[in-house]
Design a protein around this motif. Sequence first.
Motif, PDB file in Angstrom:
ATOM      1  N   PHE A 190      57.300  40.565  22.867  1.00 25.17           N
ATOM      2  CA  PHE A 190      58.055  39.797  21.871  1.00 25.17           C
ATOM      3  C   PHE A 190      57.623  40.135  20.439  1.00 25.17           C
ATOM      4  CE2 PHE A 190      57.811  37.088  25.711  1.00 25.17           C
ATOM      5  CZ  PHE A 190      59.152  37.090  26.032  1.00 25.17           C
ATOM      6  N   GLN A 191      56.838  41.203  20.270  1.00 23.52           N
ATOM      7  CA  GLN A 191      56.334  41.624  18.963  1.00 23.52           C
ATOM      8  C   GLN A 191      55.590  40.487  18.240  1.00 23.52           C
ATOM      9  OE1 GLN A 191      59.995  42.221  19.347  1.00 23.52           O
ATOM     10  NE2 GLN A 191      59.372  44.010  20.500  1.00 23.52           N
ATOM     11  N   LEU A 192      54.742  39.771  18.984  1.00 23.95           N
ATOM     12  CA  LEU A 192      54.007  38.636  18.425  1.00 23.95           C
ATOM     13  C   LEU A 192      52.622  39.015  17.922  1.00 23.95           C
ATOM     14  CD1 LEU A 192      54.966  35.909  21.058  1.00 23.95           C
ATOM     15  CD2 LEU A 192      56.069  36.424  18.867  1.00 23.95           C
ATOM     16  N   MET A 193      52.237  40.282  18.159  1.00 28.97           N
ATOM     17  CA  MET A 193      50.925  40.738  17.703  1.00 28.97           C
ATOM     18  C   MET A 193      51.086  41.994  16.863  1.00 28.97           C
ATOM     19  SD  MET A 193      48.133  40.297  20.698  1.00 28.97           S
ATOM     20  CE  MET A 193      47.576  38.675  21.166  1.00 28.97           C
ATOM     21  N   GLN A 194      50.115  42.176  15.991  1.00 28.65           N
ATOM     22  CA  GLN A 194      50.029  43.403  15.214  1.00 28.65           C
ATOM     23  C   GLN A 194      49.309  44.451  16.067  1.00 28.65           C
ATOM     24  OE1 GLN A 194      48.911  42.470  10.949  1.00 28.65           O
ATOM     25  NE2 GLN A 194      48.372  40.544  11.959  1.00 28.65           N
ATOM     26  N   ASP A 195      49.193  45.641  15.539  1.00 26.03           N
ATOM     27  CA  ASP A 195      48.530  46.728  16.276  1.00 26.03           C
ATOM     28  C   ASP A 195      47.081  46.428  16.619  1.00 26.03           C
ATOM     29  OD1 ASP A 195      50.879  48.195  16.233  1.00 26.03           O
ATOM     30  OD2 ASP A 195      50.290  49.379  14.483  1.00 26.03           O
ATOM     31  N   ASP A 196      46.435  45.551  15.847  1.00 22.97           N
ATOM     32  CA  ASP A 196      45.029  45.222  16.095  1.00 22.97           C
ATOM     33  C   ASP A 196      44.859  44.025  17.041  1.00 22.97           C
ATOM     34  OD1 ASP A 196      45.806  43.129  14.458  1.00 22.97           O
ATOM     35  OD2 ASP A 196      44.251  43.452  12.953  1.00 22.97           O
ATOM     36  N   ALA A 197      45.919  43.668  17.755  1.00 23.05           N
ATOM     37  CA  ALA A 197      45.912  42.561  18.727  1.00 23.05           C
ATOM     38  C   ALA A 197      45.598  41.219  18.065  1.00 23.05           C
ATOM     39  CB  ALA A 197      44.967  42.835  19.891  1.00 23.05           C
ATOM     40  N   ARG A 198      46.065  41.070  16.842  1.00 26.73           N
ATOM     41  CA  ARG A 198      45.988  39.785  16.149  1.00 26.73           C
ATOM     42  C   ARG A 198      47.412  39.327  15.892  1.00 26.73           C
ATOM     43  NH1 ARG A 198      41.506  42.549  14.862  1.00 26.73           N
ATOM     44  NH2 ARG A 198      39.535  41.432  14.747  1.00 26.73           N
ATOM     45  N   MET A 199      47.581  38.029  15.804  1.00 23.79           N
ATOM     46  CA  MET A 199      48.902  37.443  15.684  1.00 23.79           C
ATOM     47  C   MET A 199      49.668  37.994  14.475  1.00 23.79           C
ATOM     48  SD  MET A 199      49.905  33.409  15.243  1.00 23.79           S
ATOM     49  CE  MET A 199      48.605  33.187  14.048  1.00 23.79           C
ATOM     50  N   HIS A 200      50.940  38.277  14.708  1.00 25.06           N
ATOM     51  CA  HIS A 200      51.867  38.618  13.631  1.00 25.06           C
ATOM     52  C   HIS A 200      52.508  37.294  13.213  1.00 25.06           C
ATOM     53  CE1 HIS A 200      55.299  40.148  11.473  1.00 25.06           C
ATOM     54  NE2 HIS A 200      54.826  41.380  11.575  1.00 25.06           N
ATOM     55  N   HIS A 201      52.055  36.752  12.097  1.00 23.27           N
ATOM     56  CA  HIS A 201      52.427  35.396  11.685  1.00 23.27           C
ATOM     57  C   HIS A 201      53.935  35.204  11.568  1.00 23.27           C
ATOM     58  CE1 HIS A 201      48.348  33.798  10.283  1.00 23.27           C
ATOM     59  NE2 HIS A 201      48.130  34.919  10.927  1.00 23.27           N
ATOM     60  N   GLU A 202      54.617  36.097  10.877  1.00 22.01           N
ATOM     61  CA  GLU A 202      56.060  35.938  10.668  1.00 22.01           C
ATOM     62  C   GLU A 202      56.824  35.993  11.991  1.00 22.01           C
ATOM     63  OE1 GLU A 202      59.723  38.176   8.368  1.00 22.01           O
ATOM     64  OE2 GLU A 202      57.678  38.474   7.628  1.00 22.01           O
ATOM     65  N   ASN A 203      56.488  36.960  12.826  1.00 19.51           N
ATOM     66  CA  ASN A 203      57.170  37.072  14.115  1.00 19.51           C
ATOM     67  C   ASN A 203      56.892  35.864  15.006  1.00 19.51           C
ATOM     68  OD1 ASN A 203      58.039  39.517  13.160  1.00 19.51           O
ATOM     69  ND2 ASN A 203      56.986  40.755  14.687  1.00 19.51           N
ATOM     70  N   MET A 204      55.654  35.338  14.945  1.00 21.30           N
ATOM     71  CA  MET A 204      55.319  34.156  15.741  1.00 21.30           C
ATOM     72  C   MET A 204      56.134  32.954  15.261  1.00 21.30           C
ATOM     73  SD  MET A 204      53.652  32.920  18.325  1.00 21.30           S
ATOM     74  CE  MET A 204      52.202  33.878  18.725  1.00 21.30           C
ATOM     75  N   HIS A 205      56.217  32.766  13.947  1.00 21.98           N
ATOM     76  CA  HIS A 205      57.041  31.674  13.412  1.00 21.98           C
ATOM     77  C   HIS A 205      58.483  31.804  13.914  1.00 21.98           C
ATOM     78  CE1 HIS A 205      54.507  29.385  10.686  1.00 21.98           C
ATOM     79  NE2 HIS A 205      54.037  30.491  10.142  1.00 21.98           N
ATOM     80  N   ASP A 206      59.045  32.995  13.791  1.00 18.32           N
ATOM     81  CA  ASP A 206      60.436  33.217  14.204  1.00 18.32           C
ATOM     82  C   ASP A 206      60.620  32.962  15.697  1.00 18.32           C
ATOM     83  OD1 ASP A 206      61.057  33.873  11.585  1.00 18.32           O
ATOM     84  OD2 ASP A 206      61.066  36.047  11.947  1.00 18.32           O
ATOM     85  N   TYR A 207      59.655  33.416  16.490  1.00 18.16           N
ATOM     86  CA  TYR A 207      59.730  33.231  17.943  1.00 18.16           C
ATOM     87  C   TYR A 207      59.744  31.748  18.289  1.00 18.16           C
ATOM     88  CZ  TYR A 207      58.380  33.530  22.889  1.00 18.16           C
ATOM     89  OH  TYR A 207      58.336  33.396  24.255  1.00 18.16           O
ATOM     90  N   ILE A 208      58.833  30.998  17.728  1.00 19.58           N
ATOM     91  CA  ILE A 208      58.745  29.570  18.041  1.00 19.58           C
ATOM     92  C   ILE A 208      59.990  28.829  17.541  1.00 19.58           C
ATOM     93  CG2 ILE A 208      57.406  27.446  17.705  1.00 19.58           C
ATOM     94  CD1 ILE A 208      54.953  29.410  17.308  1.00 19.58           C
ATOM     95  N   LYS A 209      60.451  29.198  16.375  1.00 19.65           N
ATOM     96  CA  LYS A 209      61.641  28.555  15.805  1.00 19.65           C
ATOM     97  C   LYS A 209      62.910  28.873  16.591  1.00 19.65           C
ATOM     98  CE  LYS A 209      59.938  28.169  11.081  1.00 19.65           C
ATOM     99  NZ  LYS A 209      60.085  28.631   9.693  1.00 19.65           N
ATOM    100  N   SER A 210      62.866  29.884  17.444  1.00 18.62           N
ATOM    101  CA  SER A 210      64.039  30.247  18.241  1.00 18.62           C
ATOM    102  C   SER A 210      64.295  29.262  19.386  1.00 18.62           C
ATOM    103  CB  SER A 210      63.892  31.668  18.795  1.00 18.62           C
ATOM    104  OG  SER A 210      62.943  31.715  19.855  1.00 18.62           O
ATOM    105  N   PHE A 211      63.350  28.368  19.638  1.00 14.30           N
ATOM    106  CA  PHE A 211      63.501  27.376  20.701  1.00 14.30           C
ATOM    107  C   PHE A 211      64.042  26.073  20.119  1.00 14.30           C
ATOM    108  CE2 PHE A 211      60.287  30.362  22.119  1.00 14.30           C
ATOM    109  CZ  PHE A 211      60.776  30.684  23.377  1.00 14.30           C
ATOM    110  N   PRO A 212      64.652  25.245  20.970  1.00  7.31           N
ATOM    111  CA  PRO A 212      65.156  23.957  20.468  1.00  7.31           C
ATOM    112  C   PRO A 212      64.031  23.164  19.798  1.00  7.31           C
ATOM    113  CG  PRO A 212      65.898  24.339  22.720  1.00  7.31           C
ATOM    114  CD  PRO A 212      64.914  25.429  22.386  1.00  7.31           C
ATOM    115  N   LYS A 213      64.256  22.759  18.577  1.00  7.51           N
ATOM    116  CA  LYS A 213      63.302  22.001  17.763  1.00  7.51           C
ATOM    117  C   LYS A 213      62.005  22.769  17.507  1.00  7.51           C
ATOM    118  CE  LYS A 213      65.121  17.579  19.287  1.00  7.51           C
ATOM    119  NZ  LYS A 213      64.840  16.308  19.920  1.00  7.51           N
ATOM    120  N   GLY A 214      62.066  24.085  17.564  1.00  7.42           N
ATOM    121  CA  GLY A 214      60.888  24.924  17.349  1.00  7.42           C
ATOM    122  C   GLY A 214      60.276  24.762  15.972  1.00  7.42           C
TER     123      GLY A 214
END
Length: 163
Positions: free
Chosen positions: A81-105
């Motif tokens: 889901f492209q939730l991590m950067q290359d260094d295996a740390r969270m990709h903040h923007e993608n994580m926000h978008d992923y969570i917001k894609s759910f009902p009431k995310g």
Amino acid sequence: MASVWSLVVCGLMMASLPAARGTAEVMSHVTAHFGKTLEECREESGLSGEIMEEFHHFWREDFEVVHRELGCAIICMSNKFQLMQDDARMHHENMHDYIKSFPKGDLLSETMVRLIHNCEKKYDDIDDECSRVVKTAACFKKDAQAEGIAPELTMIEAVLEKY
């Protein structure tokens, strides 16, 4: 602790109960959707059948997030889901978008990203990515439970068929 302070804290906790329930419901959607990639990542991460079965119960109180292979699986799943950067740390923007894609995310996004980020900082000195991620996941689970956003297993089971 002063009794007035206890009343204030208790009042704040009571006022936040509906919001906490709502975010736990959102977390059940995130967990169910994210978990669908586990089978795809089983072989790549070296996850045994036993650990994989246990991982389905990530939010259970008695499940300990300790196996390095779980960290490897989480990296693999996050990469789907492209939730991590290359260094295996969270990709903040993608994580926000992923969570917001759910009902009431939007109710959960800020809190979840903050908790994960804080846990990542605690273990930033661990070079092995899988080990660092499993420690971050264990920390996140503990903090999510403390914040009241951890879903109950029945919540997750109720939304599984949607994903």
